[in-house]
Scaffold this active site. Structure first.
Site, PDB file in Angstrom:
ATOM      1  N   ASP A   1     -10.080   2.528  -3.202  1.00 23.55           N
ATOM      2  CA  ASP A   1     -10.685   1.249  -2.829  1.00 23.55           C
ATOM      3  C   ASP A   1     -12.117   1.146  -3.354  1.00 23.55           C
ATOM      4  OD1 ASP A   1      -8.389   0.727  -1.436  1.00 23.55           O
ATOM      5  OD2 ASP A   1      -9.293   0.853   0.554  1.00 23.55           O
TER       6      ASP A   1
ATOM      7  N   ASP B   1       0.827  -1.196   0.000  1.00 22.99           N
ATOM      8  CA  ASP B   1       0.000   0.000   0.000  1.00 22.99           C
ATOM      9  C   ASP B   1       0.873   1.262   0.000  1.00 22.99           C
ATOM     10  OD1 ASP B   1      -2.357   1.474   0.027  1.00 22.99           O
ATOM     11  OD2 ASP B   1      -3.245   0.344   1.674  1.00 22.99           O
TER      12      ASP B   1
ATOM     13  N   GLU C   1       0.670  -0.285  -5.214  1.00 24.67           N
ATOM     14  CA  GLU C   1      -0.337   0.764  -5.368  1.00 24.67           C
ATOM     15  C   GLU C   1       0.330   2.076  -5.776  1.00 24.67           C
ATOM     16  OE1 GLU C   1      -3.477   0.822  -2.611  1.00 24.67           O
ATOM     17  OE2 GLU C   1      -3.611  -1.361  -2.529  1.00 24.67           O
ATOM     18  N   TRP C   2       1.446   1.970  -6.411  1.00 30.45           N
ATOM     19  CA  TRP C   2       2.254   3.097  -6.862  1.00 30.45           C
ATOM     20  C   TRP C   2       1.435   4.111  -7.661  1.00 30.45           C
ATOM     21  CZ3 TRP C   2       7.662   1.851  -9.409  1.00 30.45           C
ATOM     22  CH2 TRP C   2       8.297   3.043  -9.792  1.00 30.45           C
ATOM     23  N   PRO C   3       0.723   3.721  -8.739  1.00 27.71           N
ATOM     24  CA  PRO C   3      -0.008   4.732  -9.522  1.00 27.71           C
ATOM     25  C   PRO C   3      -1.115   5.426  -8.730  1.00 27.71           C
ATOM     26  CG  PRO C   3       0.261   2.702 -10.775  1.00 27.71           C
ATOM     27  CD  PRO C   3       0.642   2.390  -9.367  1.00 27.71           C
ATOM     28  N   LEU C   4      -1.780   4.698  -7.840  1.00 31.47           N
ATOM     29  CA  LEU C   4      -2.867   5.268  -7.063  1.00 31.47           C
ATOM     30  C   LEU C   4      -2.401   6.487  -6.268  1.00 31.47           C
ATOM     31  CD1 LEU C   4      -5.598   5.371  -5.585  1.00 31.47           C
ATOM     32  CD2 LEU C   4      -4.769   3.532  -4.097  1.00 31.47           C
ATOM     33  N   TYR C   5      -1.254   6.379  -5.626  1.00 32.55           N
ATOM     34  CA  TYR C   5      -0.768   7.466  -4.772  1.00 32.55           C
ATOM     35  C   TYR C   5       0.057   8.489  -5.545  1.00 32.55           C
ATOM     36  CZ  TYR C   5      -2.508   4.733  -0.886  1.00 32.55           C
ATOM     37  OH  TYR C   5      -3.341   4.053  -0.023  1.00 32.55           O
TER      38      TYR C   5
END
Length: 325
Positions: A221, A160, A193-197
């Site tokens: 999510d 995460d 979850e690199w691209p998400l953040y």
């Protein structure tokens, strides 16, 4: 090339060629399994909720269900722990440890139990100083944590991105954990979850993400509702020019969990999620209660013709051509 044309309320899609992912030999087709988060969240009070708290017992029961009720046979191999499994502090050697009350045998014992049933065990950690729920994160301990997971027999890491500090620390952390996992010598699928953040701070270089991760989350999510599901579908379509080219054997766009078999979706909405996740070559990670699932939802999740589209070895992700209003 195997191509699929599908028309739903969400639109029409077809298959286009994909790219290559992390070269560790894993995830040649999208991973399939079960993940606790959407259904069980961060329930840690086993006194008040003994059957639904995040505990050794919950995962052992789900492992038994995956074998006895045909999930493993259908292709669902990964049993994945999400956040809230940890003790509040590392041990005296700075190694991560499971909550001793809820996981009295430790993660190694659980991994042995899962492996004995032909399944693979996934676990959760965070690139930052603390997980999203506030438990110890991996920042500053990437190599040690990777080796700990390998020693325990972990097969998948969901990594995460909470409490990371700067963009530089975030991206460096995702790279370092990828390298550290490979250096352990154990086959550990890396779900990041690199691209998400990072999307909040910079434009995503999906070519680089795919060099380090076997799958990657792009969005927030998912929740157990049609509103949430539709948001993910529309967001995926809005970025498909970037996403489709990045995906392929070894690396996959992850639109998050299948919430089929819970409470929030109608039957038609469940069918829509299963169809689109399969067409999009997405990881099929269920979050539901396998001990109490509607037989029709179970049959949908185990439908071998639909799963075959998702598991096509060419690894081609569906692409929306038009949206029908």
């Amino acid at each position: 090339m195997r191509c699929v044309w599908w028309t739903l309320a969400a639109g029409a899609l077809l298959c286009l060629p994909g790219g290559a992912g992390l070269d560790n030999g894993l995830a040649r087709t999208p991973p399939m399994g079960w993940l606790h988060w959407e259904r069980f969240m961060c329930e840690t009070d086993c006194g008040k909720n003994p059957s639904g708290c995040i505990s050794e017992q919950l995962f052992m029961q789900m492992a038994d269900m995956m074998v006895s009720n045909g999930w493993l046979k259908a292709g669902y191999r990964y049993l994945c722990i999400d956040d809230c499994w940890l003790a509040t502090q590392r041990d005296e050697n700075n190694r991560l440890q499971a909550d001793p009350t809820r996981f009295p045998g430790g993660i190694k014992k659980l991994a042995d139990y899962v492996h004995a049933r032909g399944l693979l065990l996934g676990i959760y950690q965070d690139v930052g100083k603390a997980t999203c729920a506030g438990y110890p994160g991996s920042q500053g301990f990437y190599e040690l944590d990777a080796q700990t997971f390998a020693d325990w027999g972990i097969d998948l890491l969901k990594f995460d991105g909470c409490n990371y500090g700067t963009l530089e620390l975030l991206e460096d952390g995702y790279r370092r954990m990828s390298i550290a996992l490979n250096r352990t010598g154990r086959n550990i699928l890396y779900s990041c979850e690199w691209p998400l953040y990072a999307r909040r701070l910079t434009k995503i270089n999906y070519t680089e993400v795919a060099e380090y991760c076997n799958s990657w989350r792009n969005f927030d999510d998912i929740e157990d509702s049609w509103t949430s599901l539709k948001y993910v579908i529309d967001f995926t379509a809005s970025l498909q020019g970037e996403l489709v080219a990045a995906a392929g054997p070894g690396g996959w766009n992850d639109p998050d969990m299948l919430v089929i078999g819970n409470f929030g979706l109608s039957w038609d909405q469940e069918v829509t999620q299963m169809a689109l996740w399969s067409i999009m070559a997405a990881p099929l990670l269920m979050s539901n209660d396998l001990r109490d699932i509607n037989p029709r939802s179970k049959a949908l999740l185990q439908d071998q013709e639909v799963i075959a589209i998702n598991q096509d070895p060419l690894g081609v992700q569906g692409y929306r051509l038009l949206k029908v209003i």
